[in-house]
Write a protein that holds these residues in place. Sequence first.
Motif, PDB file in Angstrom:
ATOM      1  N   GLU A   9      -1.209  31.793   1.155  1.00 55.23           N
ATOM      2  CA  GLU A   9      -1.744  31.731   2.407  1.00 55.23           C
ATOM      3  C   GLU A   9      -0.501  31.551   3.336  1.00 55.23           C
ATOM      4  N   LYS A  10      -0.661  31.970   4.553  1.00 46.72           N
ATOM      5  CA  LYS A  10       0.347  31.972   5.465  1.00 46.72           C
ATOM      6  C   LYS A  10       0.682  30.714   5.887  1.00 46.72           C
ATOM      7  N   ASP A  11      -0.028  29.749   6.159  1.00 47.89           N
ATOM      8  CA  ASP A  11       0.019  28.430   6.566  1.00 47.89           C
ATOM      9  C   ASP A  11       0.828  27.453   5.427  1.00 47.89           C
ATOM     10  N   ARG A  12       0.385  27.945   4.331  1.00 46.64           N
ATOM     11  CA  ARG A  12       0.907  27.231   3.064  1.00 46.64           C
ATOM     12  C   ARG A  12       2.510  27.754   2.862  1.00 46.64           C
ATOM     13  N   VAL A  13       2.598  28.772   3.255  1.00 50.66           N
ATOM     14  CA  VAL A  13       4.165  29.121   3.083  1.00 50.66           C
ATOM     15  C   VAL A  13       4.747  28.633   4.414  1.00 50.66           C
ATOM     16  N   SER A  16      -3.404  16.393  -5.671  1.00 48.47           N
ATOM     17  CA  SER A  16      -3.578  18.015  -5.852  1.00 48.47           C
ATOM     18  C   SER A  16      -2.398  18.871  -5.795  1.00 48.47           C
ATOM     19  N   ASN A  17      -1.334  18.334  -5.005  1.00 44.77           N
ATOM     20  CA  ASN A  17      -0.212  18.875  -4.663  1.00 44.77           C
ATOM     21  C   ASN A  17       0.715  18.763  -5.904  1.00 44.77           C
ATOM     22  N   LEU A  18       0.722  17.528  -6.478  1.00 42.83           N
ATOM     23  CA  LEU A  18       1.388  17.499  -7.809  1.00 42.83           C
ATOM     24  C   LEU A  18       0.785  18.271  -8.844  1.00 42.83           C
ATOM     25  N   GLN A  19      -0.370  18.445  -8.990  1.00 43.09           N
ATOM     26  CA  GLN A  19      -1.016  19.277  -9.976  1.00 43.09           C
ATOM     27  C   GLN A  19      -0.474  20.543  -9.594  1.00 43.09           C
ATOM     28  N   GLU A  40       8.857  31.562  -1.630  1.00 43.72           N
ATOM     29  CA  GLU A  40       7.640  30.767  -1.924  1.00 43.72           C
ATOM     30  C   GLU A  40       6.383  31.834  -2.381  1.00 43.72           C
ATOM     31  N   ILE A  41       6.663  32.952  -1.900  1.00 51.93           N
ATOM     32  CA  ILE A  41       5.481  34.065  -2.337  1.00 51.93           C
ATOM     33  C   ILE A  41       5.637  34.412  -3.576  1.00 51.93           C
ATOM     34  N   VAL A  42       6.777  35.050  -3.857  1.00 54.45           N
ATOM     35  CA  VAL A  42       7.078  35.632  -5.248  1.00 54.45           C
ATOM     36  C   VAL A  42       8.110  34.602  -5.921  1.00 54.45           C
ATOM     37  N   TRP A  43       7.843  34.200  -6.980  1.00 51.59           N
ATOM     38  CA  TRP A  43       8.726  33.286  -7.517  1.00 51.59           C
ATOM     39  C   TRP A  43       8.772  33.838  -9.091  1.00 51.59           C
ATOM     40  N   LEU A  83       5.555  25.094   3.381  1.00 54.24           N
ATOM     41  CA  LEU A  83       6.571  24.833   2.111  1.00 54.24           C
ATOM     42  C   LEU A  83       7.748  25.255   2.433  1.00 54.24           C
ATOM     43  N   ILE A  84       8.065  26.204   3.437  1.00 51.18           N
ATOM     44  CA  ILE A  84       9.451  26.564   3.930  1.00 51.18           C
ATOM     45  C   ILE A  84      10.198  25.550   4.585  1.00 51.18           C
ATOM     46  N   ARG A  85       9.466  24.572   5.257  1.00 53.12           N
ATOM     47  CA  ARG A  85       9.947  23.394   5.846  1.00 53.12           C
ATOM     48  C   ARG A  85      10.064  22.215   5.116  1.00 53.12           C
ATOM     49  N   LEU A  86       9.843  22.516   3.864  1.00 51.88           N
ATOM     50  CA  LEU A  86       9.665  21.362   3.049  1.00 51.88           C
ATOM     51  C   LEU A  86       8.678  20.365   3.267  1.00 51.88           C
ATOM     52  N   LYS A  87       7.444  20.904   3.645  1.00 49.89           N
ATOM     53  CA  LYS A  87       6.493  20.102   3.687  1.00 49.89           C
ATOM     54  C   LYS A  87       5.446  20.286   2.671  1.00 49.89           C
TER      55      LYS A  87
END
Lengths: 1180, 147
Positions: B131-135, A278-281, B120-123, B138-142
């Motif tokens: 989503e806050k958690d997602r951001v 899903s992440n890759l998608q 990550e939010i506006v690209w 992502l900024i920690r490269l997870k």
Amino acid sequence: MASGKDSSGSTLMDLITSDPSPAPAAGASSQQSSSGGPLGRPAAAPAPADRKSKKGALTTLSQIQNDTITAAKAFNPVKALPQRNRKKKPVSYAQLARSIHELAATCDQKSSQRQLVNSVFPKLAVYNSVDPSVAPSLLMLHQQCEDRNVLRYVYYYLARILSDNGSQGLSAAGGIPTPNWDALADIDAVGGVTRADVVPRIVDQLSAESSSDDIEFHARRLAALKALTSSSTSNSGMLEKLFEIVFGTLEKVADTKQKRKKGIFTKQGGDKESIIRSNLQYASLSALRRLPLDPGNPAFLHRAVQGVEFSDPVAVRHSLSIISEIAMRDPYSVAMALGKNAQPGGALQDILHLHDVLARVYLAKLCHSISRARVLDERPDIKSQYSSLLYQLLLDPSDRVCFEAILCVLGKVDNTESTEDRAGGWIRLTREILKLPEAPSVASKGILSKSEKTSKARRPQPLIKLVMRRLESSFRSFSRPVLHAAARVVQEMGKSRAAAYSLGVFDEAANLQSYSDNVESLDSDINENSQPEATRKANPLSNGYGGLDTIAGLLASLMEVVRTTVACECVYVRAMVIKALIWMQNPHESFEELKSIIACELSDPAWPSSLLNDVLLTLHARFKATPDMAVTLLEIARIFATKVPGKIDADVLQLLWKTCLVGAGPDGKHTALEAVTIVLDLPPPQPGSMSGFASVDMVSASDPKSAMALQRLVQAAVWFLGENANYAASEYAWESATPPGTALMMLDADKMVAAASSRNPTLASALTRLQRCAFSGSWEIRIASVQALTTIAIRSGEPYRLQIYEFLHALALGGVQSNFSELQLSNGENQGASGTGLGSLISPMLKVLDEMYRAQDDLARDIRQHDNSKQEWSDEELKKLYETHERLLDFVSLFCFVPRAKYLPLGPTSAKLIEIYRNRHNISASGGLTDPAVATGISDLMYESKDVHKEATTMQSGIDPDLAMAWAAGLEDDVWDNNAPAVDKVKDFLAGAGTDAPDVDDEEYMNSRPSVGYDDMWAKTILETYEAEEDDGRSSGGSSPESTGSVETSISSHFGGMNYPSLFSSKPSGYGASQQTIREEPPSYSTSVLQRRESFENPVAGHGGRSFGSHDDEDRSSGNPQSGKALYDFTAGGDDELSLTAGEDVEIEYEVDGWYYVKKRRPGRDGKIAGLVPVLYVNS
Amino acid sequence: MILAVLFSNSDGNILIERFHGVPAEERLHWRSFLAKLGADNLKGAKNEELLVASHKSVSIVYTMIGDVCLYIVGKDEYDELALAEVIFAVTSAVKDVCGKPPTERLFLDKYGRICLCLDEIVWKGLLENTEKDRVRRLIRLKPPVEP
């Protein structure tokens, strides 16, 4: 534009690196000015150093390099980082770059990593581009470092290097300006690094990473793909590579069927593998969204459609956005590709519950495109699936989604819909019966209309009721964006309604129930519908709102709520509400309420002029949609003219007058002209003369600026009247059959006026107004009135011409002023020896009329002689007659435009004789086509090819031919001259264009402008016009009246930019004429005209004083202005002063109290062309 | 299209700006327009209260978060309400990074991180993650969703 992020001496870097307390170093400021202007001062826009071309001299570039480095150093003088490290680290760009190199080499150490993450990378973000020479170190970090935080920054900067647009160093990022790295690298003796060197390496490394299948590193894979997408997509090789990677990834991850887990973000369900998939998608669809659309490519569409079923909501959103965009072009293949997804239980149904607002917005767009597609007419099943989805979206909890669905129902997607689409939208809105969806989950979402839905689920509802209720509840919101958006939706509703109205499919009084019953009967699955009409009417709709069961009733209740929203404190919301009200206004409704709302709103000084002009443009658009509303709209426009004369664009207003006048049709023309000229009846803005008027008529021109603007407006109105009165009155000399020299000539003035007004009240009232203006206005208005009168005199037949002649004659003598003394009371001006001070201006006009009458008398005498002696006209005599005719035509053309082919200065009787002469000598009657005025084609369009255009108009069904003719004559888009800024503005507005940057509405900024309310770019065109005029003045200084005909061509072409639209043409207009008058009377008038212009430029420049004694000024400054040269630089200290650069040539107009009033050849940097300078600064 | 995301301090100095699809010569106009808008309207505004403006077909939503003003300019599908979604994503990410509505100092201390969040939010002119958690991940490269 890479401008500095700094203002008032502190830079962003200062802010970041400084400790909270100390003030930033002042030393930076001098350098800043070279590398970037301070923010908030729009005037300062220095060309940043990095825009210099590579070809620049070596010294310049190295200079730049030094500058940048010192600048960067200066940004942060010896200040330590917040986190003290072993060494003191000043944060210049060069230092940052160096520390990256150093730390990259030791990236395995924790301390280096910490330093990178905490101090180096964040500060690098402050700069607007990244030096490619950092790239090798970044790539090294990318390969060797394992710290996620470091790596995240590495991807960020790699992406920025990739996204830099060429060598300009102007990325979207903004920030402290940086030099052109490539140019620097080129001159760097030790082999600098350019983008061209590093980009392929970055791309290779990132592509390898993003295609790798290592599960452990899939986060890096996502980041790498994202960074890659930043690179410029204009490079086809790059694009190909990206497509390859994205499709390759999707190949592996998209096809496996998996069921979406609802609420995947709240509970992390699913196995590891599917999550990674899903992440890759997500990553690949997000990349795909950024790639250019490939509509014809089935693989592209296939991948996008697969995305609808992905579990990642962002991926679904991107997928829908791609699909909806393709669906606008090719709905058929999209519908086919989506196939079962749209069916109940399909993926699209799931999206209704997806926790992503924009995804649902795109779904609405998609449904609209498909459900309205003509190509799918064969497949009503598909269409109905999508419409049903669209209607379900109307119940969406998010306002954004619901409004989008409403707009889709209304037929608005972008601004390209046809009137039919919009009208269809209105019909859909008013007649559709919404069957509530079977899916109960929507109802359980806890939305506004939840209660009614759960209570009477399954009960079919008229669509409009639902929409109205939703909108009404949105108007009760406290959130400004919601209010603004709701008002916008109402505006769009008004547009669709207007479209329906114009197509005649407008039926609001109808009972909703009857519609619903009709539909129900078709549907025939729900209850009895055999009630007689009467019982049905007596049976109001279920919700018990008595009287609300008609569309009109629903609308009225909505508009009530909309009107209350005017109380919102935000002007933008109010503006949107007013626009909505204007759009919802219908021709047959009373607009008193709207008028009073607008009048009341305009009294608020908070309105920025850009917004007011926007509303004015809305009036234009409203008029275009419903020409019947011309008079109503003019009434509204009048409020603008009286309430905020200083803030609106007189040109746009004038264009509105013109379009409305034309649109009002033959019957409404009189009323329309009245509405326009009502501006003339406004009391002058002097204090004490405003009593006795209703509030709407009260002029709010208390400050000098708006007084000036009002004056300009009145002048524009006078001008407009002169140019268009004949059109409005349908009175033309060349169409009038009454020969001059008949009994009318014997009448005395009073009887003549009576005769005139009985024959044509429209023209008579226009004349009366103009005559009054010629007496009572300010100097500028009097001039304009006299010119307008002359125009009408020339264009009208008798008795108007004679009436005006008499009036002008009296005016020139000054003897009649006692007759009008009551009108002059408020004037307060010393009329001077010649009564009005207009004598010198009037005399050439009188001369022309004199000549015409004399020639007519001669002709009458000659005809009589010939008749008496039964003698044929000899060729010689005819030639003489023809020459007189031509000479008079030339004269007349100096004052205003007339159709040369038809105009007969010698009167209708001469027509036959001239025709004879022409035939004999093979002179084409349309020889006048060489005349630039005629060459514009407008006159011919209007008066000769009337029939041709009638044919054309039959195609535009439903518009009356007169209107269409007028459109063809003056308003067809291609006839609209590009020079007229108002036209551009209106066109832009109507086309829904307009993303360009706004102007800041600054008081001081406005004051320094020559005319109030112009945009920057307009100001430029205006200045150009000034220049042209100035050239005219110079070139024609010594020319005699006889020679003017020959220079006419060039002159008229100069006036292309004149901003006064007329039904004839904006080109050979009377301003041109007035300029040409100068040539006949060079000494007196030229200066007064110039002064008139200048007085607009400098509202504070003692205009009153000048107009007061303008006659004296003229005499003093008679002859050509003296030329001089600026001896020193001079900076203007006030609005009336003019900045000079030493050595500049100027023309000295006059001297006053140790100051010269001078005029430059072209406007200076501040846009001013004339003003006061100290005498000592100019060598005369 | 999200045309611009712009952070400024209360004096109108621009802290972060991201333009997309705005010609370079118009950016200056936008900066000063937005700064003036903020100066006129944001004084006394409640924290995170959304204000709205428009210019032709472009919508502007702006707000004050802590001591920092945030402006977002968009057109087409990014109308007032969509921009409200964007601004909500940005403010929650900023609060997440700073731990509270930031002072100017705090904002600048977290400058790099905020830049990453914004990334990550506006690209490329489009809203990406909300989503806050997602951001935060992502900024920690997870990865956006942890396996």
